[in-house]
Design an enzyme around this catalytic site. Structure first.
Site, PDB file in Angstrom:
ATOM      1  CG  HIS A 187       2.465   4.716  -0.860  1.00 47.27           C
ATOM      2  ND1 HIS A 187       3.072   4.352   0.321  1.00 47.27           N
ATOM      3  CD2 HIS A 187       1.470   5.567  -0.513  1.00 47.27           C
ATOM      4  CE1 HIS A 187       2.476   4.962   1.331  1.00 47.27           C
ATOM      5  NE2 HIS A 187       1.506   5.707   0.849  1.00 47.27           N
ATOM      6  CB  CYS A 480      15.333   3.513   9.181  1.00 46.18           C
ATOM      7  SG  CYS A 480      14.289   4.821   9.856  1.00 46.18           S
TER       8      CYS A 480
END
Length: 549
Positions: A187, A480
């Site tokens: 993250h 993506c």
């Protein structure tokens, strides 16, 4: 003074020069001491401190957008988790521990349980400890965890960064991030890329960097240069791409390449449109669902989706259906406990037990599409079989959504792409999970960070196979995942047959700049070059030698 180059794992592309400022030490562990006062008053103090932390994180989430807002919302929900408060209250009442010690021990128990589950839930243990530190700071009056503010731009160096801290980084102040731990698809790395901050993770020697020393950080190749020369510093600044993206990208010989944006909410959609993106390759719809105890209604979903679609009139927007599970659990949809949630009920698999949730979301997407002029394509996450692709395509068709697609995130889907893409109109490679599953490497674990890169030849071979499978049916295959934002990897992906690259809007200009310096044939040559290399490092070095001065 002789320069010294440290090499870690590239996490967010770009170069920056600045002075080191180290992350402050974490909140110290409280002493084990016994309560002398009223136990119920101490319990109330814990509850009030937790509520204060939750409110602060929720306020930050309200001021953030996209992935940062999602991360902060999840962390805020963790502060409000009754499991932590109940564990602390029991220790206050039964063991007569002080509030801060009770919180420390209760959080340690929760974190240990999460770590025993393995990835990706083990990643949440770090977040629990971050919440613990914030609650203990509120109870003791200590300074809460947070990024330092020295009053000037700097390179932030830390053992690791909690998502709640990374989400609030200011790229005008934090010019680069270096961590001793973490992985390139963590993250922290994803947020750094979204903010346009160069980052290097899993850096041996990060602990030796000292406050005040000047370094040059190259997040594209994963290096930190100590004691740089004036020429090194100037060169780092010269490599910054100042050009804006006008929505068009092409190779040097004029072959167009479709560069579009990843967005996670209306605010990010507006930012992407302002950055020149002419469409969206990944619209994450989780923002409607995260941090909630129940499913949002259809009308609420329609309004949310329209707010994104309206930013791209006449342009393609690829909407991904709800990607719940693993590190994004939802109480009303995903199991309360799974031994290995990364391999469990997540993504499209949640529709087996809850087909009504998918049905209502597709209804909302169809209504939003009918109300706007964007060209809406819809794709399902975590598809592994032909049957799943066929069933999803039928569900889309039932709602009048005629461009169904799938995420290729598993080796199974990549290897079976020629059969999977016989059932749907397109596919998009989610390289973060594809890398994780191919290499059996937790994307947040520093010990396997070198494995957690899409430069791995095995991963790139799967990209090639998936693109060839799509070509059989004339079905485009895009990327993506975070790999699309790597300016060195972008021409390789084009050479492998990728039709579109979807990325954080901040990466569009630099990726377009790199593609403009190579021909289509050179992209194909670079693809052959990396597939012929035995290791990720050798593949990256080969491309770097060709493309960088």
């Amino acid at each position: 003074m002789t320069s010294e180059r440290l090499t870690g794992v590239p996490a967010s592309p770009g170069r920056a020069a600045g002075v080191v400022v180290r992350m402050p030490a974490r909140v110290p562990e409280p002493r084990t001491s016994r309560l002398t006062g009223d136990a119920e008053a101490a319990v109330r103090a814990v509850e009030e401190a937790a509520a204060q932390v939750e409110a602060d994180l929720a306020d930050r989430a309200g001021r953030a957008s996209g992935t940062a807002a999602d991360v902060l919302a999840v962390t805020a929900a963790m502060a409000a988790d009754p499991t932590l408060a109940a564990g602390a209250a029991r220790r206050v009442r039964e063991d007569r521990l002080t509030p801060e010690r009770a919180v420390w021990d209760a959080a340690g128990s929760v974190a240990s349980q999460l770590e025993s589950l393995g990835p990706p839930m083990s990643e949440r243990a770090r977040d629990v400890r971050d919440v613990r530190d914030r609650i203990v700071a509120a109870l003791t009056g200590a300074a809460p965890p947070g990024v330092p503010d020295p009053g000037h731009p700097f390179v932030l160096v830390a053992s690791d960064l909690a998502p709640a801290d990374t989400a609030m980084l200011d790229p005008a102040v934090v010019v680069a991030v270096v961590t001793a731990r973490g992985g390139p698809t963590s993250h922290m790395a994803i947020l750094a890329r979204a903010l346009g901050i160069p980052a290097v993770v899993a850096l041996p020697g990060a602990a030796d960097l000292v406050d005040g020393e000047e370094v040059v950080v190259d997040g594209t190749v994963g290096s930190v240069l100590r004691s740089p020369s004036a020429e090194d510093v100037e060169h780092a600044r010269d490599r910054v791409v100042a050009a804006t993206f006008d929505g068009h990208a092409a190779t040097r010989d004029g072959v167009a390449v479709d560069l579009v944006a990843n967005v996670a909410d209306p605010a990010e959609a507006r930012a992407a449109a302002a950055a020149g993106a002419r469409g969206v390759g990944l619209f994450r719809t989780e923002f409607c669902f995260l941090g909630r105890g129940e499913e949002p209604g259809i009308d609420e979903q329609v309004a949310a989706y329209r707010a994104v679609l309206s930013q791209f009139p006449g342009q393609r927007v690829v909407v991904r259906t709800l990607d719940a599970g693993a590190d994004k659990p939802l109480r009303f949809l995903t199991p309360d406990h799974e031994d290995n949630p990364a391999l469990g009920v997540r993504g499209l698999r949640t529709a087996v037990a809850h087909p009504d949730v998918l049905d209502r979301q597709l209804d909302a997407i169809a209504r939003a599409a009918a109300a706007e002029t964007a060209e809406v394509w819809v794709m399902a996450p975590m598809v592994a079989t032909v049957d799943e692709a066929r069933d999803f395509a039928a569900a889309c068709e039932a709602h009048g959504l005629h461009q169904p697609g799938v995420m290729i995130e598993t080796p199974a889907a990549a290897l079976q792409a020629r059969h999977v893409l016989a059932e749907v109109a397109f596919a998009s490679l989610g390289t973060n999970d594809l890398t994780q599953y191919t290499m059996a490497a937790d994307r947040d674990l520093a010990g396997v960070a070198a494995l957690s890169t899409p430069w791995q030849p095995a991963v790139l071979e799967l990209v090639r196979v998936a693109c060839e499978g799509g070509a059989v049916h004339g079905a485009p295959v895009g990327v993506c995942g975070e790999a699309a934002a790597d300016p060195l990897l972008a021409p390789v992906l084009v050479g492998l047959g990728v039709a579109s690259l979807s990325m954080t809007p901040r990466a569009l200009a630099e990726v377009a700049d790199t593609l403009a310096r190579v021909t289509r044939d050179e992209c194909t040559e670079l693809a052959r070059l990396v597939l012929d290399r035995p290791t990720a490092e050798a593949a990256r070095d080969a491309v770097r030698t060709r493309l960088l001065p």
